[in-house]
Design a protein around this motif. Sequence first.
Motif: not given
Length: 394
Positions: A195, A199, A268, A282, A286
Amino acid sequence: MKDFHYYTPTEVVFGKDSEKEIGHLVKKHGGGKVLIHYGGKSAETSGLLDTVRRQLDAVGIPFVELGGVVPNPVLSKVHEGVQISKNENVDFILAVGGGSVIDSAKAIAYGLAYDGDVWDFFSKKTEAFAAYPIGVILTIPAAGSEMSNGCVITNEEGYSKRAYDNDLCRPRFAVMNPIRTYTLSAYQTACGAVDMMMHTMERYFSHDDDMLLTDAIAESLMRTVCECAPKVIAAPNDYILRSQIMWAGSLAHNNLTGCGTIGDFATHMLEHELSAMFNVAHGAGLAAIWPHWAEYVLSENPTRFAQFAVNVLKIANNFRSAEETAREGIEAMKIFYKKIGMPTSIPELLGRKATDDEIREMADKCSLGRTSTIGHLKILSYDDMVEIYNMANR
Ligand code: NZQ
Ligand code: ZN
């Protein structure tokens, strides 16, 4: 270099003794009565909740508690938190946990300052004009919510997972003690690493090629995560490794790596539908999507993908074709995901293929009933979304 605002009001208290400052921090940031908000068992069994209670008692700040936030936090828990907080005259929310608990706390903070249903913000019915203050004690580096303006909630009615971004919800402080992350499973550690890389990657893959400093910061952050994640999975109690990962998670999503560029965030958006429908972690979602998104949009800016391959994944530039180097980078990323135990496709994520109906439903929700597009490097319509889900489903 695009013009930008950079706003990070969160006070960070990082280190082994950071928890000793909780009471003082709540007081400093105006807390008079606190809702301690947390998830399942981890914060109770580690003794962290007891520490928090003691710290608040020591400075004479009364509190009530609400636990039970689930990963991919749900609207009904937010409603419960708003109700309890109103009944108890709470004026400060203290989130003890990871992205799910923090986002639930942020949504409660919006709800307390609003007469209607907090879902109005997530469904884009209206904008928030106020939010109660929140503080964070972070236990899992991953979502970066401790410094971000994002808040992601799932409405159980229809299982819509929606994000609402607004600076009002940025936490007043974030307490981060890397020792508290020693108890994370290898799987959760890996999900977090994916994650935080993502980002940064969402902001990195753009049409802009002129933000040299931002690139250097982003590449260094991603190299650090790539290097430390497999090592920390092998040595979960290594303070130095846990510290690097923890700090990287916050910097990856406080927009430091987005200064001067426009984020993409299509991966996302595609993932949020996966975790809404299948309740998967999550980060794992991804990893199952990104290689296929990358393959699909690569031709928009092959040199950017080649730069990522060379500067982050240490692939040798063959100088013949940016596209070839870029493809080697995507393969290297898949190898990295596998090395840390992450899936690289939907069947690996779910243990089965998604059905055609499920894919159409996810794309339909992601495109808000085919009325909306996602992404920036390449603008993606409903048909593009279906194609990427299908590529990830092989
Ligand atoms: O519930 P407990 O028992 O605490 O267990 C949690 C949970 O099962 C466990 N955990 C947390 N700290 C632990 C621990 N287990 C052992 N030791 C510890 N120290 O970890 C599990 C996952 O926690 P969760 O909070 O769900 O993880 P994460 O931080 O990855 O948050 C995921 C959520 O954040 C959203 C995601 O969509 C997802 O809903 N995101 C929020 C963002 C934001 N607000 O800016 C941005 C992200 O892109 C993301 O979308
Ligand atoms: Zn994320």
